[in-house]
Design a protein around this motif. Sequence first.
Motif, PDB file in Angstrom:
ATOM      1  N   VAL A 131     -89.606 -46.036   1.757  1.00 54.02           N
ATOM      2  CA  VAL A 131     -90.197 -45.249   2.648  1.00 54.02           C
ATOM      3  C   VAL A 131     -90.156 -45.151   4.399  1.00 54.02           C
ATOM      4  N   LEU A 132     -90.310 -43.533   4.935  1.00 59.76           N
ATOM      5  CA  LEU A 132     -90.781 -43.441   5.966  1.00 59.76           C
ATOM      6  C   LEU A 132     -91.856 -43.158   6.424  1.00 59.76           C
ATOM      7  N   VAL A 133     -92.776 -43.856   7.433  1.00 65.17           N
ATOM      8  CA  VAL A 133     -93.874 -43.963   8.141  1.00 65.17           C
ATOM      9  C   VAL A 133     -93.381 -42.635   9.553  1.00 65.17           C
ATOM     10  N   VAL A 134     -94.058 -41.604  10.027  1.00 67.32           N
ATOM     11  CA  VAL A 134     -93.957 -41.152  11.135  1.00 67.32           C
ATOM     12  C   VAL A 134     -95.292 -41.551  11.968  1.00 67.32           C
ATOM     13  N   GLY A 135     -95.419 -42.145  12.835  1.00 70.15           N
ATOM     14  CA  GLY A 135     -96.079 -42.420  13.838  1.00 70.15           C
ATOM     15  C   GLY A 135     -96.164 -43.544  14.068  1.00 70.15           C
TER      16      GLY A 135
ATOM     17  N   LEU B  58     -97.166 -39.808   6.915  1.00 68.50           N
ATOM     18  CA  LEU B  58     -97.383 -38.869   8.565  1.00 68.50           C
ATOM     19  C   LEU B  58     -98.161 -39.601   8.039  1.00 68.50           C
ATOM     20  N   GLY B  59     -98.104 -40.224   9.579  1.00 71.05           N
ATOM     21  CA  GLY B  59     -99.857 -41.198  10.210  1.00 71.05           C
ATOM     22  C   GLY B  59     -99.589 -40.340  11.063  1.00 71.05           C
ATOM     23  N   THR B  60     -99.351 -39.384  11.325  1.00 75.74           N
ATOM     24  CA  THR B  60     -99.610 -38.580  13.169  1.00 75.74           C
ATOM     25  C   THR B  60    -100.413 -38.311  13.072  1.00 75.74           C
ATOM     26  N   GLY B  61    -101.747 -38.272  12.718  1.00 77.07           N
ATOM     27  CA  GLY B  61    -103.024 -37.580  12.665  1.00 77.07           C
ATOM     28  C   GLY B  61    -103.217 -36.193  12.870  1.00 77.07           C
ATOM     29  N   TYR B  62    -104.054 -35.535  13.465  1.00 72.85           N
ATOM     30  CA  TYR B  62    -103.722 -34.441  13.586  1.00 72.85           C
ATOM     31  C   TYR B  62    -104.129 -33.501  14.943  1.00 72.85           C
ATOM     32  N   TYR B  63    -104.311 -34.159  16.050  1.00 77.06           N
ATOM     33  CA  TYR B  63    -103.784 -33.373  17.861  1.00 77.06           C
ATOM     34  C   TYR B  63    -102.485 -32.682  17.845  1.00 77.06           C
ATOM     35  N   ARG B  64    -102.686 -32.226  18.314  1.00 74.91           N
ATOM     36  CA  ARG B  64    -101.889 -31.563  19.216  1.00 74.91           C
ATOM     37  C   ARG B  64    -101.012 -32.245  20.304  1.00 74.91           C
ATOM     38  N   TYR B  65    -100.665 -33.429  20.524  1.00 70.79           N
ATOM     39  CA  TYR B  65    -100.758 -34.127  21.998  1.00 70.79           C
ATOM     40  C   TYR B  65     -99.336 -33.595  23.292  1.00 70.79           C
TER      41      TYR B  65
ATOM     42  N   LEU C  51    -102.934 -37.200  -0.237  1.00 74.09           N
ATOM     43  CA  LEU C  51    -101.607 -35.985  -0.454  1.00 74.09           C
ATOM     44  C   LEU C  51    -101.529 -34.207  -0.667  1.00 74.09           C
ATOM     45  N   LEU C  52    -101.341 -33.788  -0.524  1.00 75.06           N
ATOM     46  CA  LEU C  52    -100.776 -32.159  -0.908  1.00 75.06           C
ATOM     47  C   LEU C  52    -100.881 -31.314  -1.585  1.00 75.06           C
ATOM     48  N   SER C  53    -101.433 -30.836  -2.264  1.00 75.33           N
ATOM     49  CA  SER C  53    -100.884 -29.068  -3.441  1.00 75.33           C
ATOM     50  C   SER C  53    -100.128 -28.959  -3.609  1.00 75.33           C
ATOM     51  N   GLY C  54     -98.935 -28.972  -4.574  1.00 71.72           N
ATOM     52  CA  GLY C  54     -97.488 -28.753  -4.663  1.00 71.72           C
ATOM     53  C   GLY C  54     -96.226 -29.339  -3.946  1.00 71.72           C
ATOM     54  N   VAL C  55     -96.913 -30.641  -2.876  1.00 73.95           N
ATOM     55  CA  VAL C  55     -95.711 -31.470  -2.748  1.00 73.95           C
ATOM     56  C   VAL C  55     -95.727 -32.919  -2.580  1.00 73.95           C
ATOM     57  N   PRO C  56     -94.067 -33.146  -3.152  1.00 71.92           N
ATOM     58  CA  PRO C  56     -93.897 -34.564  -4.163  1.00 71.92           C
ATOM     59  C   PRO C  56     -94.034 -35.266  -2.949  1.00 71.92           C
ATOM     60  N   ASN C  57     -94.056 -37.116  -3.278  1.00 71.53           N
ATOM     61  CA  ASN C  57     -94.154 -37.833  -2.647  1.00 71.53           C
ATOM     62  C   ASN C  57     -94.462 -37.676  -1.083  1.00 71.53           C
ATOM     63  N   LEU C  58     -95.622 -36.894  -0.436  1.00 72.07           N
ATOM     64  CA  LEU C  58     -95.977 -36.952   0.666  1.00 72.07           C
ATOM     65  C   LEU C  58     -97.245 -37.481   1.217  1.00 72.07           C
ATOM     66  N   ALA C  59     -97.980 -38.518   2.350  1.00 74.97           N
ATOM     67  CA  ALA C  59     -99.281 -38.407   1.930  1.00 74.97           C
ATOM     68  C   ALA C  59     -99.519 -38.464   3.781  1.00 74.97           C
ATOM     69  N   ILE C  60    -100.745 -37.951   3.766  1.00 71.33           N
ATOM     70  CA  ILE C  60    -101.020 -37.988   5.624  1.00 71.33           C
ATOM     71  C   ILE C  60    -102.823 -38.372   5.683  1.00 71.33           C
TER      72      ILE C  60
END
Length: 505
Positions: free
Chosen positions: A19-23, A149-156, A380-389
């Motif tokens: 697992v790779l965590v971003v953020g 993806l633990g990046t939130g949704y702000y543009r930093y 999770l996002l429709s049509g996108v495998p193995n990815l969580a936001i």
Amino acid sequence: MMRERLIRSGGTPVEHLDVLVVGAGISGIDAAYRLQTEHPRRTYTILEARDSIGGTWDLFRFPGIRSDSDMFTLGFPFRPWRAAAAIADGESILRYLKETAEECGIDRRIRFGRRVTAVSWSSPDQRWTVEVQVADGTTEHYTCDFLFLGTGYYRYDRGYLPEFPGIDAYRGTVVHPQHWPEDLDCAGKQVVVIGSGATAVTLVPALAERGAQVTMLQRSPSYVIALPGTDRLVDRLPRWAHRLIRWKNVLVTSAFYQVARRAPAVAKRLLRAGLERQIPDRCVIDRDFTPRYQPWDQRLCVVPDGDLFRAMRAGRAEVVTDTIATFTEGGIRLTSGRELPADVVVTATGLQLQVGGGMRITVDGTEVDPGRTVVYRGCLLSGVPNLAICIGYVNASWTLRADLTARYVCRLLAHMDAHGYRSATPEFDGGVSARPLLALTSGYVERAAGVLPKQGEAAPWVLRQSYPIDMLSTRFGDVTRDMVFTARPLRHSPVAVDAAAPEPG
């Protein structure tokens, strides 16, 4: 913990992780804790673009920065917030996050100065390839089985700044709160704060306390509520009773939200009654604190211990409801003809939103537009495998939903392990219509309508604003519903389902 594996691609070492965590903000720290406690044999690493832990709480450094929700729900359930302060300052929150990461050994799993620029899924390989820009200018590549993806949704890197007429003629200092200069001293100066949201109502009393004469200039009012800065129950209950305080705050917040949505007139009366205890002049309430929208169409602005109103009563701050005609050399001329002198103008005009820190997402060579996907169980996002936001609540603390997302991902991974699955892809059949992800009319949300994923009308495609219901769904919901699992590499890619939502117009 199993050792991380190295594979080679074109002769270049590529590190592979389970697992790779971003953020490395609240979401990433929470996800790391759940992974290492519920899946201790899985390898994971956190990639953080900045040089420090904390995410939003490390980025924003403007005077008075503080939580806009109570710390007993913003804190992690596995390491409760122990201080009496219910609304905490940014420095205390950042220290709490760093201490949590250190105490749980999460800090040793973070790699700083690494911005994820692109991720690509390969169905034949059943894994993600991740491209990372390193702070020293080099590029790294990783592969992983699951991406969080633990990046939130702000543009930093940039906040929202509208075009102001005549601003080039202004000779004073203009600053956006997202990029506050460390050496800016406002003591003894006239400061105009443009905006009416949480940032503005935080800045005004903080700058007034530092010796500035402050005017908050707003086009239209927002709902403002004064709440105690400390929770008296903390001193009366033993430490083990933290869960009681947490649930008390969850239920009170949820109850008021439901009242606001179902009986807005009642909510308005309650909010008005609170203002009348702070502001003796009812004309001021009518003019400057009575919004045109319904309660919770936008987030409530929390004023701990009424500090904004104290600054107004002391004559150090005022609120002006008007529009800008033009900037002048020495300030701002309003449509009404009044001119506001200003040594410093603070543009608390909002944020810009994005998904995944702006990274490019592709599935088998086809780029995924997050704005045309639909969220599954809010993560999770429709049509996108193995990815969580990670998407937080709009009516409660971010951490409440962040923790549920991390626990759901752990549950999904356990299900995949038990059945020998390599991938899990939410499949949206279009049977229900899609609608905006965040049920707010705030400017920053409406500007991002085409950027954020959509949500459906019914489970598991609806993004609820109810922690108790979501908690039950996370623990007991059917993980196989509307989900396509794959036990071996595919010869062709899954078809990403378009949300078919109308473009904002």
